[in-house]
Design a protein around this motif. Structure first.
Motif, PDB file in Angstrom:
ATOM      1  N   ILE A 191       8.141   5.051  -5.818  1.00  0.00           N
ATOM      2  CA  ILE A 191       8.938   4.883  -4.887  1.00  0.00           C
ATOM      3  C   ILE A 191      10.347   5.104  -5.267  1.00  0.00           C
ATOM      4  CG2 ILE A 191      10.158   3.044  -3.643  1.00  0.00           C
ATOM      5  CD1 ILE A 191       7.672   1.354  -3.665  1.00  0.00           C
ATOM      6  N   LEU A 200      12.364   7.558   0.064  1.00  0.00           N
ATOM      7  CA  LEU A 200      11.741   6.679   1.113  1.00  0.00           C
ATOM      8  C   LEU A 200      12.597   5.565   1.738  1.00  0.00           C
ATOM      9  CD1 LEU A 200       8.565   7.028   0.688  1.00  0.00           C
ATOM     10  CD2 LEU A 200       8.441   4.950  -0.608  1.00  0.00           C
ATOM     11  N   CYS A 238       8.660   0.155  -8.710  1.00  0.00           N
ATOM     12  CA  CYS A 238       8.844   1.275  -8.153  1.00  0.00           C
ATOM     13  C   CYS A 238       8.231   2.619  -9.000  1.00  0.00           C
ATOM     14  CB  CYS A 238      10.579   1.441  -7.884  1.00  0.00           C
ATOM     15  SG  CYS A 238      10.993   0.563  -6.408  1.00  0.00           S
ATOM     16  N   ARG A 278      -2.735   0.219  -4.353  1.00  0.00           N
ATOM     17  CA  ARG A 278      -2.538  -1.268  -3.667  1.00  0.00           C
ATOM     18  C   ARG A 278      -2.136  -2.092  -4.784  1.00  0.00           C
ATOM     19  NH1 ARG A 278      -7.105  -0.251  -0.095  1.00  0.00           N
ATOM     20  NH2 ARG A 278      -8.286  -1.363  -1.590  1.00  0.00           N
ATOM     21  N   PHE A 295       4.673   2.795  -8.101  1.00  0.00           N
ATOM     22  CA  PHE A 295       4.212   3.273  -6.709  1.00  0.00           C
ATOM     23  C   PHE A 295       4.879   4.418  -6.456  1.00  0.00           C
ATOM     24  CE2 PHE A 295       2.808  -1.233  -6.511  1.00  0.00           C
ATOM     25  CZ  PHE A 295       1.738  -1.136  -5.741  1.00  0.00           C
ATOM     26  N   CYS A 323       0.920  -1.252  -0.036  1.00  0.00           N
ATOM     27  CA  CYS A 323      -0.015   0.019  -0.028  1.00  0.00           C
ATOM     28  C   CYS A 323       0.792   1.074  -0.105  1.00  0.00           C
ATOM     29  CB  CYS A 323      -1.030   0.031   1.261  1.00  0.00           C
ATOM     30  SG  CYS A 323      -1.896  -1.433   1.428  1.00  0.00           S
ATOM     31  N   ARG A 324       0.372   2.210  -0.779  1.00  0.00           N
ATOM     32  CA  ARG A 324       1.281   3.399  -0.873  1.00  0.00           C
ATOM     33  C   ARG A 324       0.237   4.449  -0.846  1.00  0.00           C
ATOM     34  NH1 ARG A 324       4.895   6.971  -0.494  1.00  0.00           N
ATOM     35  NH2 ARG A 324       6.167   7.901  -2.590  1.00  0.00           N
ATOM     36  N   LYS A 382       2.835   6.559   4.709  1.00  0.00           N
ATOM     37  CA  LYS A 382       3.509   6.790   3.425  1.00  0.00           C
ATOM     38  C   LYS A 382       3.416   5.415   2.466  1.00  0.00           C
ATOM     39  CE  LYS A 382       7.177  10.124   4.800  1.00  0.00           C
ATOM     40  NZ  LYS A 382       6.241  11.274   4.591  1.00  0.00           N
ATOM     41  N   ILE A 383       3.847   4.466   3.207  1.00  0.00           N
ATOM     42  CA  ILE A 383       3.950   2.910   2.537  1.00  0.00           C
ATOM     43  C   ILE A 383       3.847   1.948   3.820  1.00  0.00           C
ATOM     44  CG2 ILE A 383       6.634   2.944   2.511  1.00  0.00           C
ATOM     45  CD1 ILE A 383       6.113   1.704  -0.011  1.00  0.00           C
ATOM     46  N   TRP A 384       3.286   0.876   3.379  1.00  0.00           N
ATOM     47  CA  TRP A 384       3.087  -0.490   4.365  1.00  0.00           C
ATOM     48  C   TRP A 384       2.502  -1.473   3.657  1.00  0.00           C
ATOM     49  CZ3 TRP A 384      -0.312   3.973   3.563  1.00  0.00           C
ATOM     50  CH2 TRP A 384      -1.749   3.720   3.451  1.00  0.00           C
TER      51      TRP A 384
END
Length: 186
Positions: A125, A129, A120, A35, A123, A26-27, A138-140
């Motif tokens: 990324i 990060l 990346c 997601r 998302f 998740c982002r 933020k991200i998980w």
DNA sequence: CAAATGATAGGC
DNA sequence: CCTATCATTTGT
């Protein structure tokens, strides 16, 4: 959707790499949550693993790998792509799981984040990060109810680590059989 | 198969 | 300081 707890990431790296399959990356970007279902991972295990950046000791880039589990390790590769990793195991024992591919859901109708570099991009990324906790907003990784059995997981050699001596032959790459979204079939 | 493209690590 | 290398991707 509930975040995976910190102790999840403190387990053995190869176990975490397999257990992550099927869960949601998740982002959150500008209030919008993106997601994807994690379909392909690789384990980088400890200071002895010559395929791992951490095998050459602690540096500015890799210090996050030596830190506590559940944080993000991002690095630039080939001058143009980023790779997204999740730090595992105990502090001082450098190890991480590379997230290689996701199955798009909802928002990603066009973008197929297959391969670590494309993932990346999809998302958003980047290196900023690196070091961020997966307990952040933020991200998980959120827990999925999808039950993936050992027989649903394929194992293969890791990609692009021919330089790693005996470690190049370790089958520490894992992917979800029922997904056609992996960066290479074998 | 080779190119694109730049941070990094290790050598000097 | 200098430069070979690189947990990739795309196109020939």
């Amino acid at each position: 959707m509930k975040k995976l707890p910190k102790f999840f990431y403190q387990q053995n790296t190869r176990k975490v790499a397999q257990a992550l399959l099927g869960h949601f990356l998740c982002r959150k970007i500008n209030g919008q949550i993106y997601r994807g279902i994690i379909t392909e991972t690789e384990a980088y295990c400890g200071p002895q693993d010559r395929a791992s950046h951490a095998s050459r000791g602690i540096t500015k880039r890799t210090e996050v790998m030596f830190g506590p589990a559940g944080r993000v390790y991002v690095y630039l590769i080939y001058g143009m792509y980023y790779c997204f990793n999740i730090v595992t195991e105990r502090e001082g024992y450098p190890s991480a799981v590379l997230i290689r591919s996701c199955q798009p859901i909802k928002t990603y109708k066009k973008i197929i984040p297959v391969g670590p570099g494309k993932l990346c991009q999809a998302f958003r990324i980047d290196k900023k990060l690196s070091g961020v906790s997966l307990a952040s907003n933020k991200i998980w990784v959120a827990k999925s109810r999808l039950k993936i059995k050992p027989k649903d997981i394929s194992k293969a050699k890791r990609v692009g680590v021919d330089y790693a001596g005996v470690y190049r032959n370790k089958e520490w790459r894992y992917f979800y059989n029922e997904s056609n979204l992996v960066s290479r079939s074998k």
